[in-house]
Design an enzyme around this catalytic site. Structure first.
Site, PDB file in Angstrom:
ATOM      1  N   ASP A   4       0.885  -1.165   0.000  1.00 51.22           N
ATOM      2  CA  ASP A   4       0.000   0.000   0.000  1.00 51.22           C
ATOM      3  C   ASP A   4       0.924   1.216   0.000  1.00 51.22           C
ATOM      4  OD1 ASP A   4      -1.995  -1.865   0.371  1.00 51.22           O
ATOM      5  OD2 ASP A   4      -2.848  -0.912   2.149  1.00 51.22           O
ATOM      6  N   HIS A  59       4.540  -7.372   0.333  1.00 54.15           N
ATOM      7  CA  HIS A  59       4.136  -8.652  -0.238  1.00 54.15           C
ATOM      8  C   HIS A  59       4.893  -8.930  -1.533  1.00 54.15           C
ATOM      9  CE1 HIS A  59       0.355  -9.200   2.295  1.00 54.15           C
ATOM     10  NE2 HIS A  59       0.809  -8.003   2.647  1.00 54.15           N
ATOM     11  N   SER A  70       9.022   4.320   4.720  1.00 51.01           N
ATOM     12  CA  SER A  70      10.027   3.422   4.161  1.00 51.01           C
ATOM     13  C   SER A  70       9.702   3.152   2.698  1.00 51.01           C
ATOM     14  CB  SER A  70      10.093   2.124   4.971  1.00 51.01           C
ATOM     15  OG  SER A  70       8.810   1.732   5.393  1.00 51.01           O
TER      16      SER A  70
END
Length: 280
Positions: free
Chosen positions: A79, A135, A223
């Site tokens: 996301d 992911h 990050s």
């Protein structure tokens, strides 16, 4: 539907700088409200620290994986706010201004190959309020891990767009090489940033993974993940490339379609998406 964030200021170069953008610094109540919608419902007593609350997992099914049965379709790894470039040269023209940036500098000489050096670059920038687990964008086998020590500079656009900063090649980072059938080798780089010195992986070398599987998480803060695809192995979605060429980040979620294997395109034309299942 993918969106472009409104143009605003960004958090400064250190954690003491004044916040100019709600998209970068969100009060805890807002983070908590967002988390109640997208994250697993758990007893608050199981989160004794805000960081443990921050890295909670998603509710099952909250991030459908695009064309989950088609391994020749890559998906978004986080996301985030995404930038994508066909080549490293394009990234330097439109976004990364650090004088010393190179794919070899990003990945390290031990794992960088000529195919990576001329490859496609996808940048997933996570702001503090984002879901901070990342992911797999592709299915394959985790071939290798490489830890590269470094600094913890901010990864916000002001730093990335500065010719005096080389955050992607100077920050602490962990590089994983994923061997795939449809995309060749894919380099997955998790980059630490201001307040994010901890990068935790949930998979090990030798594990076979499916796209959309969780790979790990960052602890509290902003990050970045960068994926490098070997040259001419992926056709990135046009809207992502078009926004990036305008120096605009695109808001995406885990599992959204990123691009298609050029190997499959060459062999069979466009993948038969009708035979694939949208979501899992």
């Amino acid at each position: 539907m993918r969106q472009v964030p409104r143009p605003v200021g960004f958090l400064g170069f250190n954690s003491h700088a004044a916040a100019k953008d709600e998209a970068d610094v969100v009060p805890i109540p807002k983070v908590a409200m967002w988390s109640l919608v997208t994250m697993r419902q758990t007893n608050s007593s199981s989160h004794p620290t805000f960081n443990e609350f921050f890295i909670r997992e998603l509710k099952p099914g909250s991030r459908p994986i695009a064309f989950s049965e088609c391994d020749d379709v890559a998906v978004c790894a986080a996301d985030c706010r995404l930038m994508a470039f066909k080549t490293a040269e394009d990234s330097l023209r439109f976004w990364i201004k650090g004088r010393k940036f190179s794919i070899e500098g990003l990945l390290g000489k031990e794992v960088c190959t000529s195919a990576f050096s001329n490859g496609t670059l996808v940048i997933f920038r996570l702001a503090p309020q984002d879901y901070h687990r990342f992911h797999f964008p592709v299915s394959g086998t985790v071939e290798k891990f490489l830890d590269i020590p470094g600094c913890l500079y901010t990864v916000n656009p002001i730093a990335v767009n500065s010719k005096y900063c080389n955050v992607f090649t100077e920050n602490k980072r962990a590089v994983a090489i994923i061997s795939t059938k449809d995309f060749g080798k894919v380099a997955f780089v998790a980059i630490g940033a201001t307040m994010v010195g901890s990068i935790t992986f949930s998979k090990q070398q030798g594990d076979y993974v499916k796209k959309g599987d969780e790979f790990g998480y960052f602890s509290f803060g902003g990050s970045t993940v960068i994926c490098v695809f070997e040259k001419d192995t992926i056709e990135i979605d046009e809207d992502l490339l078009a926004n990036s060429e305008r120096s605009l980040e695109t808001l995406v979620s885990v599992g959204m379609k990123l691009g298609v294997s050029t190997k499959k395109l060459a062999e069979t034309g466009l993948p038969n998406l009708e035979s694939c299942v949208l979501g899992s």
